[in-house]
Design a protein around this motif. Structure first.
Motif, PDB file in Angstrom:
ATOM      1  N   SER A  22       0.823  -1.203   0.000  1.00 40.13           N
ATOM      2  CA  SER A  22       0.000   0.000   0.000  1.00 40.13           C
ATOM      3  C   SER A  22       0.860   1.257   0.000  1.00 40.13           C
ATOM      4  O   SER A  22       0.625   2.194  -0.769  1.00 40.13           O
ATOM      5  CB  SER A  22      -0.925  -0.007   1.218  1.00 40.13           C
ATOM      6  OG  SER A  22      -1.690   1.171   1.262  1.00 40.13           O
ATOM      7  N   ARG A  23       1.875   1.273   0.839  1.00 43.08           N
ATOM      8  CA  ARG A  23       2.798   2.418   0.869  1.00 43.08           C
ATOM      9  C   ARG A  23       3.524   2.557  -0.470  1.00 43.08           C
ATOM     10  O   ARG A  23       3.712   3.671  -0.968  1.00 43.08           O
ATOM     11  CB  ARG A  23       3.824   2.249   1.985  1.00 43.08           C
ATOM     12  CG  ARG A  23       3.290   2.460   3.363  1.00 43.08           C
ATOM     13  CD  ARG A  23       3.626   3.866   3.866  1.00 43.08           C
ATOM     14  NE  ARG A  23       3.279   4.019   5.259  1.00 43.08           N
ATOM     15  CZ  ARG A  23       4.138   3.952   6.269  1.00 43.08           C
ATOM     16  NH1 ARG A  23       5.416   3.720   6.047  1.00 43.08           N
ATOM     17  NH2 ARG A  23       3.721   4.104   7.508  1.00 43.08           N
ATOM     18  N   CYS A  52       2.511   1.802  -3.383  1.00 43.98           N
ATOM     19  CA  CYS A  52       1.593   2.330  -4.397  1.00 43.98           C
ATOM     20  C   CYS A  52       1.145   3.757  -4.107  1.00 43.98           C
ATOM     21  O   CYS A  52       0.932   4.535  -5.035  1.00 43.98           O
ATOM     22  CB  CYS A  52       0.365   1.431  -4.498  1.00 43.98           C
ATOM     23  SG  CYS A  52       0.732  -0.230  -5.077  1.00 43.98           S
ATOM     24  N   ASN A  53       0.963   4.091  -2.846  1.00 42.66           N
ATOM     25  CA  ASN A  53       0.355   5.372  -2.488  1.00 42.66           C
ATOM     26  C   ASN A  53       1.336   6.444  -2.034  1.00 42.66           C
ATOM     27  O   ASN A  53       0.967   7.616  -1.997  1.00 42.66           O
ATOM     28  CB  ASN A  53      -0.704   5.158  -1.402  1.00 42.66           C
ATOM     29  CG  ASN A  53      -1.824   4.272  -1.892  1.00 42.66           C
ATOM     30  OD1 ASN A  53      -2.374   4.493  -2.967  1.00 42.66           O
ATOM     31  ND2 ASN A  53      -2.157   3.246  -1.136  1.00 42.66           N
ATOM     32  N   GLN A  54       2.568   6.049  -1.674  1.00 48.59           N
ATOM     33  CA  GLN A  54       3.512   7.040  -1.164  1.00 48.59           C
ATOM     34  C   GLN A  54       4.905   6.968  -1.780  1.00 48.59           C
ATOM     35  O   GLN A  54       5.614   7.958  -1.795  1.00 48.59           O
ATOM     36  CB  GLN A  54       3.661   6.888   0.358  1.00 48.59           C
ATOM     37  CG  GLN A  54       2.405   7.196   1.124  1.00 48.59           C
ATOM     38  CD  GLN A  54       2.578   6.962   2.615  1.00 48.59           C
ATOM     39  OE1 GLN A  54       3.681   6.818   3.126  1.00 48.59           O
ATOM     40  NE2 GLN A  54       1.470   6.915   3.329  1.00 48.59           N
TER      41      GLN A  54
END
Length: 105
Positions: A26-27, A29-31
């Motif tokens: 998730s990190r 992809c998003n950060q």
């Protein structure tokens, strides 16, 4: 569906436990600059072995247009990329992608 290494994701996110694969992805992809996009089409495929495959795919933006990865690091004249290689391995009956999505700094 991801079965590759988490080493790069862990190095980008030292505050996340190495075993927390969901949060690491998730990190990523998003950060962290990974372009986690849907596949638009398979442009090529090759069987490497009975359990390993090489795919070349095109990805799509949220609006359905072709994802184009521009030149790196402020270069405005370098090449762009629209096709990305991914290795897929069959592990315990599951097909798992071994490569992280394209990265944009």
């Amino acid at each position: 569906l991801y079965g590759g290494s988490y080493t790069q994701l862990k190095s980008w996110n030292p505050d996340v436990a190495a075993s927390n694969h969901v949060k690491l992805l998730s990190r990523g992809c998003n950060q962290n600059g990974l372009n986690c996009l849907q596949m638009r089409r398979v442009a090529g495929k090759t069987a490497i072995s009975a359990s390993e495959y090489h795919f070349v795919v095109e990805l799509m933006n949220a609006d359905g247009t072709l994802f184009v990865q521009g030149p790196c690091c402020g270069d405005t004249t370098g090449p762009t990329v629209t096709r990305f290689p991914f290795t897929v391995k069959q592990v315990n009956g599951k097909l798992l992608v071994q490569d992280l999505p394209p990265y944009t700094p």
